[in-house]
Design an enzyme around this catalytic site. Structure first.
Site, PDB file in Angstrom:
ATOM      1  N   GLN A  25      -8.025  -3.837  -5.665  1.00 41.40           N
ATOM      2  CA  GLN A  25      -7.198  -2.631  -5.579  1.00 41.40           C
ATOM      3  C   GLN A  25      -7.987  -1.371  -5.901  1.00 41.40           C
ATOM      4  O   GLN A  25      -7.497  -0.259  -5.678  1.00 41.40           O
ATOM      5  CB  GLN A  25      -5.999  -2.731  -6.535  1.00 41.40           C
ATOM      6  CG  GLN A  25      -4.972  -3.760  -6.109  1.00 41.40           C
ATOM      7  CD  GLN A  25      -4.288  -3.428  -4.784  1.00 41.40           C
ATOM      8  OE1 GLN A  25      -4.289  -2.282  -4.321  1.00 41.40           O
ATOM      9  NE2 GLN A  25      -3.712  -4.432  -4.150  1.00 41.40           N
ATOM     10  N   ALA A  79     -11.431  -5.914   2.696  1.00 39.56           N
ATOM     11  CA  ALA A  79     -11.393  -4.762   3.607  1.00 39.56           C
ATOM     12  C   ALA A  79      -9.987  -4.233   3.877  1.00 39.56           C
ATOM     13  O   ALA A  79      -9.785  -3.027   4.044  1.00 39.56           O
ATOM     14  CB  ALA A  79     -12.049  -5.149   4.929  1.00 39.56           C
ATOM     15  N   HIS A  80      -8.991  -5.139   3.921  1.00 38.87           N
ATOM     16  CA  HIS A  80      -7.674  -4.689   4.397  1.00 38.87           C
ATOM     17  C   HIS A  80      -6.922  -3.828   3.377  1.00 38.87           C
ATOM     18  O   HIS A  80      -5.857  -3.288   3.681  1.00 38.87           O
ATOM     19  CB  HIS A  80      -6.814  -5.879   4.843  1.00 38.87           C
ATOM     20  CG  HIS A  80      -6.236  -6.722   3.740  1.00 38.87           C
ATOM     21  ND1 HIS A  80      -4.921  -6.609   3.332  1.00 38.87           N
ATOM     22  CD2 HIS A  80      -6.766  -7.689   2.974  1.00 38.87           C
ATOM     23  CE1 HIS A  80      -4.684  -7.500   2.371  1.00 38.87           C
ATOM     24  NE2 HIS A  80      -5.789  -8.164   2.136  1.00 38.87           N
ATOM     25  N   ALA A 122     -10.484 -11.346  -0.680  1.00 38.71           N
ATOM     26  CA  ALA A 122     -10.636 -11.408  -2.136  1.00 38.71           C
ATOM     27  C   ALA A 122     -10.210 -12.756  -2.701  1.00 38.71           C
ATOM     28  O   ALA A 122     -10.816 -13.260  -3.648  1.00 38.71           O
ATOM     29  CB  ALA A 122      -9.844 -10.273  -2.779  1.00 38.71           C
ATOM     30  N   CYS A 175       8.186 -14.123  -4.865  1.00 36.76           N
ATOM     31  CA  CYS A 175       9.424 -14.789  -4.489  1.00 36.76           C
ATOM     32  C   CYS A 175       9.103 -16.150  -3.900  1.00 36.76           C
ATOM     33  O   CYS A 175       8.195 -16.300  -3.116  1.00 36.76           O
ATOM     34  CB  CYS A 175      10.259 -13.954  -3.523  1.00 36.76           C
ATOM     35  SG  CYS A 175       9.654 -13.945  -1.868  1.00 36.76           S
TER      36      CYS A 175
END
Ligand code: PLP
Length: 388
Positions: free
Chosen positions: A186, A207-208, A79, A333
């Site tokens: 998402q 895909a992940h 993405a 972070c």
């Protein structure tokens, strides 16, 4: 414990918005393309032609999940790349149109691409959100201009799971001179989203996030609204992917992506029914703890996500102590400097509450037993550390 088909882990994984374990069936579908079917899909011989057919069948399935045709799908590495190609690709070719609208709560892939475009003269409006994480549609309508190139609003937020009213946004943008882009990373695999029915011109997914392999994603370009000459490629070379994304096709990952789409299309309703029961139970039990609050809309939200803030608790300490249970604080972070989440800050949540916020994101491989174990563990930590 995590069910990875035959592989078991003693750890509990409740961070599925970050990435998902790969479905065994996806892995199986990929293996022959590592072992035997190794051809280059651009080669004009038996091996190449066989593989090209497989890639084109896979492209069809990857498009099907959003109701698109295969010739509207550009395959990318994920993405982030799709978003960069869409935004920069359009911007580098935009002529007089030098205004972009997006939202403060977008993923960094969108925000940082926009920030970069600002440095080369683009004007960006970053829409705010209300305390539930929703944008104001009449305000959006009021700021679209003749020189607005693209309006980019994500389907569902990665930190809170908040779902925007994509169809209404799409209608507003369709009635202007701008294009509508939606980062659906998402949403795919968790919601049924048809690109055209929602007036989406450009869509990005990966895909992940739904049990497929990492390193492969898609960019959907609505054929009737966008032609390839409107985008400047960001990777030049052999002219693959209709000239928009050069580089030898990563065939095993493409096959795995297609398998993940196929499985999701078949099994997604039942998975969602099971996931929401676990999420709601987890949430209702956590809400019994004094000072616990949910961040974001409870109505317009992904079934698998809950973003919760604990009072007077440092989320990083809680995450560290949970140890074998993986959850996330959703905040960026930067080496030793921890920033509060830009998403929660945009929703007007105080820094203190943002620092005490954690995201639980469930997936189809979780079980109620894991939720029970996690709840027990959280209570134990809160009692020991904070005497809650
Ligand atoms: N957009 C959203 C909403 C995401 O959640 C993510 C991943 O965290 C991305 C974009 C980037 O996806 P990828 O990892 O495929 O580059």
């Amino acid at each position: 414990m995590i069910k990875f088909g035959c592989v078991k882990s003693p750890n509990i994984y409740l961070d599925n918005n970050s990435t998902t374990p790969m479905d065994e069936r996806v892995l199986e579908s990929m293996l022959p393309f590592f072992r035997y079917n190794f051809g280059n899909s651009a080669s004009n011989h038996h091996f190449g032609k066989t593989i090209k057919k497989e890639v084109e069948n896979a492209r069809e399935k990857i498009g099907e999940i959003i109701g698109s045709s295969p010739n509207e799908i550009i395959l990318t590495s994920g993405a982030t790349e799709s978003i960069n190609l869409a935004l920069k690709g359009l911007a580098f070719n935009s002529g007089e149109k030098r205004h972009i609208i997006t939202v403060q709560t977008e993923h960094k892939a969108v925000l940082d691409s926009c920030k970069y475009l600002q440095t080369i003269g683009f004007e960006i409006d970053y829409l705010g959100v209300d305390s539930l994480g929703m944008i104001d549609l009449s305000y959006l309508k009021s700021i679209i201009r003749d020189d607005t190139l693209v309006v980019s609003v994500m389907c569902a937020n990665n930190e809170t799971g908040v779902i925007q009213n994509i169809k209404e946004i799409g209608e507003i943008v369709r009635n202007s001179n701008a294009l509508f882009m939606s980062d659906a990373t998402q949403a795919i695999g968790k919601l049924k989203i048809n690109a055209e029915e929602n007036f989406i011109d450009i869509m990005c997914y990966s895909a992940h996030k739904f049990y497929g392999p990492k390193g492969i994603g898609a960019l959907y370009l609505n054929r009737s609204r966008i032609n390839k000459n409107m985008l400047t490629p960001q990777i030049h070379g052999g002219g693959h992917e209709n000239g928009l994304r050069s580089g030898t096709s990563n065939v095993p990952l493409i096959i795995g992506f297609a398998k993940a789409c196929e499985i999701s299309n078949l099994e997604f309703p039942q998975n969602q029914d099971e996931i929401i029961i676990m999420r709601d139970y987890l949430e209702s039990e956590l809400l019994k703890i004094k000072g616990v609050q949910i961040n974001g809309s409870k109505i317009y939200r992904l079934n698998n996500t809950t973003n919760i803030s604990f009072e007077n608790i440092d989320a990083n300490v809680l995450i560290g102590q949970l140890n074998s249970i993986s959850i996330s604080n959703g905040s960026a972070c930067n080496s030793s400097v921890f920033e509060p989440s830009h998403v929660l800050m945009a929703m007007g949540i105080s820094k203190e509450r943002a620092y005490g916020s954690v995201r639980f994101s469930l997936g189809k491989f979780n079980s109620m037993d894991e939720i029970e174990i996690s709840l027990k563990m959280i209570h134990k930590i809160l009692n020991n550390t904070y005497h809650a």
